[in-house]
Design a protein around this motif. Structure first.
Motif, PDB file in Angstrom:
ATOM      1  N   PHE A 219       0.837  -1.199   0.000  1.00 17.98           N
ATOM      2  CA  PHE A 219       0.000   0.000   0.000  1.00 17.98           C
ATOM      3  C   PHE A 219       0.875   1.252   0.000  1.00 17.98           C
ATOM      4  O   PHE A 219       0.628   2.211  -0.744  1.00 17.98           O
ATOM      5  N   PHE A 220       1.902   1.244   0.842  1.00 22.79           N
ATOM      6  CA  PHE A 220       2.817   2.387   0.912  1.00 22.79           C
ATOM      7  C   PHE A 220       3.502   2.606  -0.433  1.00 22.79           C
ATOM      8  O   PHE A 220       3.626   3.749  -0.908  1.00 22.79           O
ATOM      9  N   GLY A 221       3.964   1.521  -1.077  1.00 25.72           N
ATOM     10  CA  GLY A 221       4.641   1.651  -2.363  1.00 25.72           C
ATOM     11  C   GLY A 221       3.746   2.256  -3.427  1.00 25.72           C
ATOM     12  O   GLY A 221       4.186   3.125  -4.193  1.00 25.72           O
ATOM     13  N   LYS A 222       2.491   1.820  -3.482  1.00 26.81           N
ATOM     14  CA  LYS A 222       1.554   2.377  -4.464  1.00 26.81           C
ATOM     15  C   LYS A 222       1.248   3.845  -4.163  1.00 26.81           C
ATOM     16  O   LYS A 222       1.146   4.671  -5.070  1.00 26.81           O
ATOM     17  N   TYR A 223       1.091   4.160  -2.885  1.00 28.41           N
ATOM     18  CA  TYR A 223       0.836   5.547  -2.454  1.00 28.41           C
ATOM     19  C   TYR A 223       2.010   6.438  -2.850  1.00 28.41           C
ATOM     20  O   TYR A 223       1.832   7.519  -3.431  1.00 28.41           O
ATOM     21  N   PHE A 224       3.223   5.990  -2.554  1.00 26.92           N
ATOM     22  CA  PHE A 224       4.418   6.781  -2.851  1.00 26.92           C
ATOM     23  C   PHE A 224       4.559   6.997  -4.357  1.00 26.92           C
ATOM     24  O   PHE A 224       4.852   8.122  -4.805  1.00 26.92           O
ATOM     25  N   LYS A 225       4.350   5.955  -5.139  1.00 26.00           N
ATOM     26  CA  LYS A 225       4.504   6.077  -6.589  1.00 26.00           C
ATOM     27  C   LYS A 225       3.428   6.970  -7.196  1.00 26.00           C
ATOM     28  O   LYS A 225       3.696   7.734  -8.133  1.00 26.00           O
ATOM     29  N   ARG A 226       2.226   6.908  -6.659  1.00 26.49           N
ATOM     30  CA  ARG A 226       1.148   7.759  -7.182  1.00 26.49           C
ATOM     31  C   ARG A 226       1.480   9.243  -7.010  1.00 26.49           C
ATOM     32  O   ARG A 226       1.168  10.065  -7.873  1.00 26.49           O
ATOM     33  N   LEU A 227       2.143   9.568  -5.905  1.00 27.93           N
ATOM     34  CA  LEU A 227       2.410  10.979  -5.615  1.00 27.93           C
ATOM     35  C   LEU A 227       3.765  11.468  -6.125  1.00 27.93           C
ATOM     36  O   LEU A 227       3.966  12.674  -6.281  1.00 27.93           O
ATOM     37  N   THR A 228       4.699  10.565  -6.368  1.00 33.46           N
ATOM     38  CA  THR A 228       6.036  10.987  -6.797  1.00 33.46           C
ATOM     39  C   THR A 228       6.406  10.521  -8.197  1.00 33.46           C
ATOM     40  O   THR A 228       7.366  11.027  -8.781  1.00 33.46           O
ATOM     41  N   GLY A 229       5.675   9.531  -8.717  1.00 32.03           N
ATOM     42  CA  GLY A 229       5.998   9.015 -10.040  1.00 32.03           C
ATOM     43  C   GLY A 229       7.056   7.925 -10.039  1.00 32.03           C
ATOM     44  O   GLY A 229       7.454   7.450 -11.104  1.00 32.03           O
ATOM     45  N   MET A 230       7.549   7.528  -8.870  1.00 28.42           N
ATOM     46  CA  MET A 230       8.534   6.453  -8.779  1.00 28.42           C
ATOM     47  C   MET A 230       8.311   5.656  -7.502  1.00 28.42           C
ATOM     48  O   MET A 230       7.672   6.144  -6.567  1.00 28.42           O
ATOM     49  N   SER A 231       8.839   4.457  -7.483  1.00 25.63           N
ATOM     50  CA  SER A 231       8.697   3.626  -6.295  1.00 25.63           C
ATOM     51  C   SER A 231       9.664   4.104  -5.217  1.00 25.63           C
ATOM     52  O   SER A 231      10.621   4.827  -5.505  1.00 25.63           O
ATOM     53  N   PRO A 232       9.436   3.697  -3.961  1.00 23.31           N
ATOM     54  CA  PRO A 232      10.373   4.079  -2.905  1.00 23.31           C
ATOM     55  C   PRO A 232      11.813   3.657  -3.212  1.00 23.31           C
ATOM     56  O   PRO A 232      12.759   4.420  -2.973  1.00 23.31           O
ATOM     57  N   ARG A 233      12.006   2.463  -3.735  1.00 23.42           N
ATOM     58  CA  ARG A 233      13.364   1.997  -4.052  1.00 23.42           C
ATOM     59  C   ARG A 233      13.973   2.809  -5.184  1.00 23.42           C
ATOM     60  O   ARG A 233      15.180   3.113  -5.167  1.00 23.42           O
ATOM     61  N   GLU A 234      13.177   3.161  -6.189  1.00 26.83           N
ATOM     62  CA  GLU A 234      13.671   3.985  -7.284  1.00 26.83           C
ATOM     63  C   GLU A 234      14.076   5.376  -6.771  1.00 26.83           C
ATOM     64  O   GLU A 234      15.103   5.918  -7.178  1.00 26.83           O
ATOM     65  N   TYR A 235      13.272   5.910  -5.845  1.00 28.53           N
ATOM     66  CA  TYR A 235      13.598   7.227  -5.290  1.00 28.53           C
ATOM     67  C   TYR A 235      14.890   7.157  -4.491  1.00 28.53           C
ATOM     68  O   TYR A 235      15.736   8.063  -4.567  1.00 28.53           O
ATOM     69  N   ARG A 236      15.077   6.107  -3.720  1.00 32.00           N
ATOM     70  CA  ARG A 236      16.293   5.969  -2.901  1.00 32.00           C
ATOM     71  C   ARG A 236      17.535   5.895  -3.781  1.00 32.00           C
ATOM     72  O   ARG A 236      18.589   6.429  -3.436  1.00 32.00           O
ATOM     73  N   LYS A 237      17.430   5.251  -4.933  1.00 28.08           N
ATOM     74  CA  LYS A 237      18.583   5.100  -5.817  1.00 28.08           C
ATOM     75  C   LYS A 237      18.824   6.336  -6.678  1.00 28.08           C
ATOM     76  O   LYS A 237      19.936   6.500  -7.212  1.00 28.08           O
ATOM     77  N   ALA A 238      17.819   7.180  -6.832  1.00 29.95           N
ATOM     78  CA  ALA A 238      17.947   8.337  -7.743  1.00 29.95           C
ATOM     79  C   ALA A 238      18.966   9.342  -7.230  1.00 29.95           C
ATOM     80  O   ALA A 238      19.149   9.493  -6.017  1.00 29.95           O
TER      81      ALA A 238
END
Length: 238
Positions: A219-238
């Protein structure tokens, strides 16, 4: 140089040269637009650093100045004031990069302490020019409530009830004052917290999800991606 527009604690601000913005821990921030020539100096001070040095902003300057910094985080400066601020930045930059200096933390602390006094002098000098009517008390109270409760309470009715308003009335007031809904600000806080933990801690995505009180990692992953355009792991690596 240049300018940027954004919100600090649900209030819209334009930051343009020459000016100084002081963002305190726990403030909700969003950056909306930048001019092509926007450039700035910035200093990030962690809670850990301040706590380790046993320093409190409220004890460094008179309380009224501290409150003015909180409610009016953006201050217009003269060119000469801006030059002084830049000189502080350059000195601090040289100190923290000097790994041969065994006292660099203490030197940095004293520079930061002096800088807060400098900011207080800017506020004192320009206090009569500040518009003290631009902050809606309701918005200020709501921001504080979201900061304290958003991890457990994301329903607008929770905040409306405690403000003795209907959810619809609260929505209209906040939308008129900030251009955004209460839900938007709750999301802003949660996403800001999630981003900070992803970038500055070793917590797993599951741990962050639990810490922010989401029902599941999925649920958190879908929420994060909906608002940022990327998954939590993708954001951490960016």
């Amino acid at each position: 140089m240049g300018s940027m527009r954004g919100t600090i604690n649900m209030m819209s601000h334009t930051i343009s040269y020459p000016s100084l913005a002081m963002i305190q821990p726990g403030n909700m921030i969003s950056f909306d637009s930048f001019s092509e020539d926007f450039r700035c100096y910035y200093i990030l001070i962690s809670r850990k650093f301040l706590d380790a040095m046993n320093i409190s902003v409220a004890n460094l300057v008179p309380l009224r100045f501290f409150l003015m910094m909180r409610d009016h985080p953006v201050m217009n400066l003269s060119s000469s004031d801006s030059d002084v601020v830049v000189s502080y930045f350059n000195l601090l930059y040289r100190i923290v990069r000097d790994e041969t200096n065994p006292y660099r933390d203490r030197c940095a602390l004293d520079i930061i302490r002096s800088f807060f006094y400098l900011a207080a002098s800017f506020i004192s000098r320009n206090m009569d020019m500040l518009d003290l009517s631009d902050r809606d008390p309701l918005v200020s109270h709501l921001m504080t409530m979201i900061h304290k409760n958003a991890r457990q309470h994301r329903d607008v009715s929770f905040y409306a009830e405690r403000l003795s308003l209907s959810p619809n009335h609260l929505y209209k007031l906040v939308k008129a004052a900030t251009g955004r809904s209460v839900h938007d600000w709750i999301d802003e806080y949660l996403i800001s917290e999630a981003k900070a933990m992803l970038k500055t801690t070793d917590m797993t995505v599951l741990q962050i999800s639990d810490d922010l009180n989401f029902p599941s990692q999925s649920f958190f992953g879908k929420y994060f991606k909906r608002l940022t355009g990327m998954s939590p792991r993708e954001y951490r690596k960016a």
